[in-house]
Design a protein around this motif. Sequence first.
Motif, mmCIF file in Angstrom:
data_model
loop_
_atom_site.group_PDB
_atom_site.id
_atom_site.type_symbol
_atom_site.label_atom_id
_atom_site.label_comp_id
_atom_site.label_asym_id
_atom_site.label_seq_id
_atom_site.Cartn_x
_atom_site.Cartn_y
_atom_site.Cartn_z
ATOM 1 N N VAL A 107 0.848 -1.192 0.000
ATOM 2 C CA VAL A 107 0.000 0.000 0.000
ATOM 3 C C VAL A 107 0.884 1.244 0.000
ATOM 4 O O VAL A 107 1.913 1.298 0.663
ATOM 5 C CB VAL A 107 -0.955 0.023 1.213
ATOM 6 C CG1 VAL A 107 -0.190 0.041 2.526
ATOM 7 C CG2 VAL A 107 -1.911 1.211 1.126
ATOM 8 N N VAL A 112 -2.650 7.818 1.572
ATOM 9 C CA VAL A 112 -3.386 6.570 1.819
ATOM 10 C C VAL A 112 -3.689 6.350 3.299
ATOM 11 O O VAL A 112 -4.655 5.661 3.644
ATOM 12 C CB VAL A 112 -2.631 5.348 1.260
ATOM 13 C CG1 VAL A 112 -2.644 5.347 -0.253
ATOM 14 C CG2 VAL A 112 -1.208 5.274 1.802
ATOM 15 N N TRP A 113 -2.863 6.928 4.186
ATOM 16 C CA TRP A 113 -3.100 6.777 5.620
ATOM 17 C C TRP A 113 -3.493 8.103 6.257
ATOM 18 O O TRP A 113 -3.117 8.413 7.383
ATOM 19 C CB TRP A 113 -1.873 6.177 6.303
ATOM 20 C CG TRP A 113 -1.707 4.709 6.009
ATOM 21 C CD1 TRP A 113 -2.563 3.899 5.332
ATOM 22 C CD2 TRP A 113 -0.611 3.883 6.412
ATOM 23 N NE1 TRP A 113 -2.091 2.619 5.265
ATOM 24 C CE2 TRP A 113 -0.884 2.570 5.914
ATOM 25 C CE3 TRP A 113 0.563 4.098 7.121
ATOM 26 C CZ2 TRP A 113 -0.010 1.501 6.132
ATOM 27 C CZ3 TRP A 113 1.426 3.028 7.326
ATOM 28 C CH2 TRP A 113 1.152 1.744 6.841
ATOM 29 N N THR A 118 -9.550 9.706 3.602
ATOM 30 C CA THR A 118 -10.131 8.382 3.340
ATOM 31 C C THR A 118 -11.426 8.132 4.097
ATOM 32 O O THR A 118 -12.211 7.258 3.719
ATOM 33 C CB THR A 118 -9.117 7.285 3.692
ATOM 34 O OG1 THR A 118 -8.712 7.433 5.055
ATOM 35 C CG2 THR A 118 -7.885 7.382 2.792
ATOM 36 N N TYR A 125 -7.255 0.811 3.483
ATOM 37 C CA TYR A 125 -5.882 1.137 3.129
ATOM 38 C C TYR A 125 -4.878 0.574 4.135
ATOM 39 O O TYR A 125 -3.661 0.726 3.954
ATOM 40 C CB TYR A 125 -5.735 2.654 2.997
ATOM 41 C CG TYR A 125 -6.557 3.203 1.857
ATOM 42 C CD1 TYR A 125 -6.055 3.258 0.558
ATOM 43 C CD2 TYR A 125 -7.862 3.647 2.070
ATOM 44 C CE1 TYR A 125 -6.817 3.744 -0.486
ATOM 45 C CE2 TYR A 125 -8.635 4.135 1.027
ATOM 46 C CZ TYR A 125 -8.105 4.180 -0.247
ATOM 47 O OH TYR A 125 -8.869 4.653 -1.287
ATOM 48 N N SER A 137 3.862 -1.513 3.644
ATOM 49 C CA SER A 137 3.571 -0.187 3.097
ATOM 50 C C SER A 137 4.846 0.338 2.457
ATOM 51 O O SER A 137 5.953 0.053 2.935
ATOM 52 C CB SER A 137 3.106 0.778 4.194
ATOM 53 O OG SER A 137 4.163 1.094 5.083
#
Length: 367
Positions: A107, A112-113, A118, A125, A137
């Motif tokens: 990922v 994304v984090w 999100t 994710y 990751s």
Amino acid sequence: MDKGHDVSILYIPLHGYGANEVKLSIVTRIVNKVKRGCLKIARLVSSPENERYTRTKAEQEADIRVLDKVQKLNDEFYENYMPTTVGPFYTEAELTDQATGLDYYIVGSDQVWNPIITGDQAPLYFFSFLKDEPRMSYAASTCKVENWNLPNEETDRIKSLLDKFNSISVREEEGQKLLKQVLDKDSKLVLDPTLLLNASLYEKLALNSTLDAANQLYSFKFIINDKWLETIKYVANELELSPRFDGERMPLKGVDYNPVIKVEDWLKLIQSSEFVFTDSFHGTVFCIIFRKQFCVTPSYKGGEDRMIQLLKICGLENRYCKTTSEVKSKIQELRVKIDYDKVYEKLNLERKKSLDYLFSEIDRVNE
């Protein structure tokens, strides 16, 4: 793929915060994304100077039409250049049913984090849909510690999901800080994946554009208003260049520009321009990749950390200007050509360390 691996790209686009939005049209999802984006900007602006133009209802509706067109161009890009993309997936159930069983999962990277972005999809994710498959990751990007907005029970769940990771790497020092302080995890700092590839790959993509920004200053800014517009024009005039704003989302007064451009056009505008003015992390990245002269300014509050860190790695801190007045005061400094041989001496060391880390982690699973 160049290392002999078959690759599938799992496409997990964002939707609204409610699960019932999964079945809504792409336009409705775009509307929700625009609304959330405007709310985030309103909350995170660092000063009045960095506020966007105020948007009327008609202009917001025009934004949605523009974003719909851009989304279609992006979908075409995926089809043309990323044929192994599968999805879209919007829920954990979809991913569990259709995206499990691969040998290794990675990922990364951009936001994304960051649960501000999100929302209720955040666990996806962190591979909430997997059981025991190996995972890592690479250059995961996060929000700042103070902006982590998940409730305690969701944070605890993500801690448990991270326990299953074979290795964890992030893109920024702020990400390392968040992983340690909020999620109790150590992490490695690596380069954004766009910086791992040679410029020749991006130059090949740019060949598919007919645009040309020769003798122009290309501006790619998320936060733009009258004050910044006047400053951009000032810099262009001082450098004896004409300003260009293609791809800009805000309505610019007295400026002709095309808000709808494809990825290849964006790359070509940066590559062919004489100077780039940006508050974008990836705008900064591609200035460095294409060895351009450029100036970086703040975007939303906290968003500047990733750009400042990249500039430090490259020894280009002087290319960052906090305010419009600082831009003007540094105009002579901005005239000085960047010595990219020195920049790449530093960048290539970081690139090697990042690539060595990535491939060693993948190979370790296959041992």
